[in-house]
Design a protein around this motif. Structure first.
Motif, PDB file in Angstrom:
ATOM      1  N   GLU A  33       0.595  -1.193   0.106  1.00 47.79           N
ATOM      2  CA  GLU A  33       0.009   0.077  -0.033  1.00 47.79           C
ATOM      3  C   GLU A  33       0.961   1.551   0.041  1.00 47.79           C
ATOM      4  OE1 GLU A  33      -3.419   2.171   2.781  1.00 47.79           O
ATOM      5  OE2 GLU A  33      -2.739   0.164   3.272  1.00 47.79           O
ATOM      6  N   ASN A  34       0.302   2.166  -0.641  1.00 54.22           N
ATOM      7  CA  ASN A  34       1.217   3.463  -0.869  1.00 54.22           C
ATOM      8  C   ASN A  34       2.826   3.297  -1.415  1.00 54.22           C
ATOM      9  OD1 ASN A  34      -0.574   5.212   0.489  1.00 54.22           O
ATOM     10  ND2 ASN A  34      -0.074   4.522   2.321  1.00 54.22           N
ATOM     11  N   SER A  35       2.872   2.035  -2.350  1.00 55.54           N
ATOM     12  CA  SER A  35       4.221   2.017  -2.919  1.00 55.54           C
ATOM     13  C   SER A  35       4.505   2.970  -3.742  1.00 55.54           C
ATOM     14  CB  SER A  35       4.549   0.454  -3.314  1.00 55.54           C
ATOM     15  OG  SER A  35       3.410   0.039  -4.205  1.00 55.54           O
ATOM     16  N   HIS A  36       3.465   3.256  -4.725  1.00 50.75           N
ATOM     17  CA  HIS A  36       3.689   4.248  -5.922  1.00 50.75           C
ATOM     18  C   HIS A  36       3.611   5.672  -5.371  1.00 50.75           C
ATOM     19  CE1 HIS A  36       2.523   1.531  -9.158  1.00 50.75           C
ATOM     20  NE2 HIS A  36       2.001   0.996  -8.484  1.00 50.75           N
ATOM     21  N   GLN A  37       3.107   5.975  -4.229  1.00 50.22           N
ATOM     22  CA  GLN A  37       3.286   7.389  -3.566  1.00 50.22           C
ATOM     23  C   GLN A  37       4.960   7.424  -3.117  1.00 50.22           C
ATOM     24  OE1 GLN A  37       0.935   5.301  -3.238  1.00 50.22           O
ATOM     25  NE2 GLN A  37      -0.993   6.765  -2.400  1.00 50.22           N
ATOM     26  N   ALA A  38       5.239   6.291  -2.425  1.00 52.32           N
ATOM     27  CA  ALA A  38       6.559   6.326  -2.009  1.00 52.32           C
ATOM     28  C   ALA A  38       7.734   6.363  -3.014  1.00 52.32           C
ATOM     29  CB  ALA A  38       6.685   4.969  -1.270  1.00 52.32           C
ATOM     30  N   TRP A  39       7.585   5.571  -3.893  1.00 53.86           N
ATOM     31  CA  TRP A  39       8.651   5.295  -4.952  1.00 53.86           C
ATOM     32  C   TRP A  39       8.481   6.735  -5.928  1.00 53.86           C
ATOM     33  CZ3 TRP A  39      12.807   3.082  -4.268  1.00 53.86           C
ATOM     34  CH2 TRP A  39      12.528   1.679  -3.780  1.00 53.86           C
ATOM     35  N   ALA A  40       7.404   7.354  -6.217  1.00 57.75           N
ATOM     36  CA  ALA A  40       7.444   8.672  -6.781  1.00 57.75           C
ATOM     37  C   ALA A  40       8.263   9.475  -5.993  1.00 57.75           C
ATOM     38  CB  ALA A  40       5.779   9.196  -7.173  1.00 57.75           C
ATOM     39  N   GLN A  41       8.065   9.689  -4.595  1.00 58.86           N
ATOM     40  CA  GLN A  41       8.740  10.694  -3.887  1.00 58.86           C
ATOM     41  C   GLN A  41      10.259  10.259  -3.944  1.00 58.86           C
ATOM     42  OE1 GLN A  41       7.320  10.739   0.467  1.00 58.86           O
ATOM     43  NE2 GLN A  41       9.535  10.112   0.898  1.00 58.86           N
TER      44      GLN A  41
END
Length: 184
Positions: free
Chosen positions: A161-169
């Protein structure tokens, strides 16, 4: 900036890059009763959360004997332990046994001296001896460490969960070809 937990996967153990230590440093294996040294290094190195005196026992107490083969200390020529990493494993991670890079740390006075990649190399070579693949978990705020892991062929795991946001960051801070392959 939020701090996300991120997982990175190396789906094979082929072509592990090799790095040598600069003069004045070496690597040794864990010896019985070195848990307090591991704890001191982690406590000195960890900026994001508190390391208590029982963490070592919680993490590795199920198999202290394996530590002698799987835990490494980065040392100075005069024998001071200044870093540690562990080539651990997870028996049932996503339905299979995986090798695991676990608890990588170098005390602040020795960070930035090109020591992390040679230390990682020792752990990766150990994992290669027993495992076909490996993973690690870290924090999205640890971009210096994430770059090292990317340089070793680890890839973002996008299942959490939230991996796309984390990796975008992470991708907004790091310009790395592996991140670009994943659209970050």
């Amino acid at each position: 900036m939020p701090n996300y937990s991120v997982t990175m996967i190396r789906p094979h153990m082929d072509q592990i890059p090799e790095f040598t230590l600069p003069p004045g440093f070496g690597i040794r294996n864990y010896r019985p009763d070195d848990g307090y040294i591991w704890t001191q290094i982690q406590q000195a190195s960890e900026p994001l959360f508190e390391i208590d005196d029982q963490l070592f026992h919680r993490e590795f107490g199920q198999d202290y004997a394996a530590m002698e083969d799987r835990c490494f200390f980065l040392i100075t020529d005069w024998g001071e332990e200044i870093g540690t990493t562990t080539a651990w494993w997870q028996q049932d991670w996503r339905g299979q046994e995986w090798g695991r890079i676990h608890w990588v740390a170098i005390i602040p006075d020795h960070q930035g001296k090109r020591l992390s990649k040679p230390m990682m190399n020792a752990a990766m070579q150990r994992l290669k001896a027993s495992h076909d693949r490996c993973f690690l978990t870290t924090s999205s705020k640890r971009t210096v460490a994430i770059k090292v892991y990317l340089d070793f062929g680890f890839r973002p795991d996008l299942e959490l969960e939230n991996s796309h946001q984390a990796w975008a960051q992470v991708g907004s801070i790091l310009n790395h070809p592996i991140l670009k392959e994943h659209g970050f």
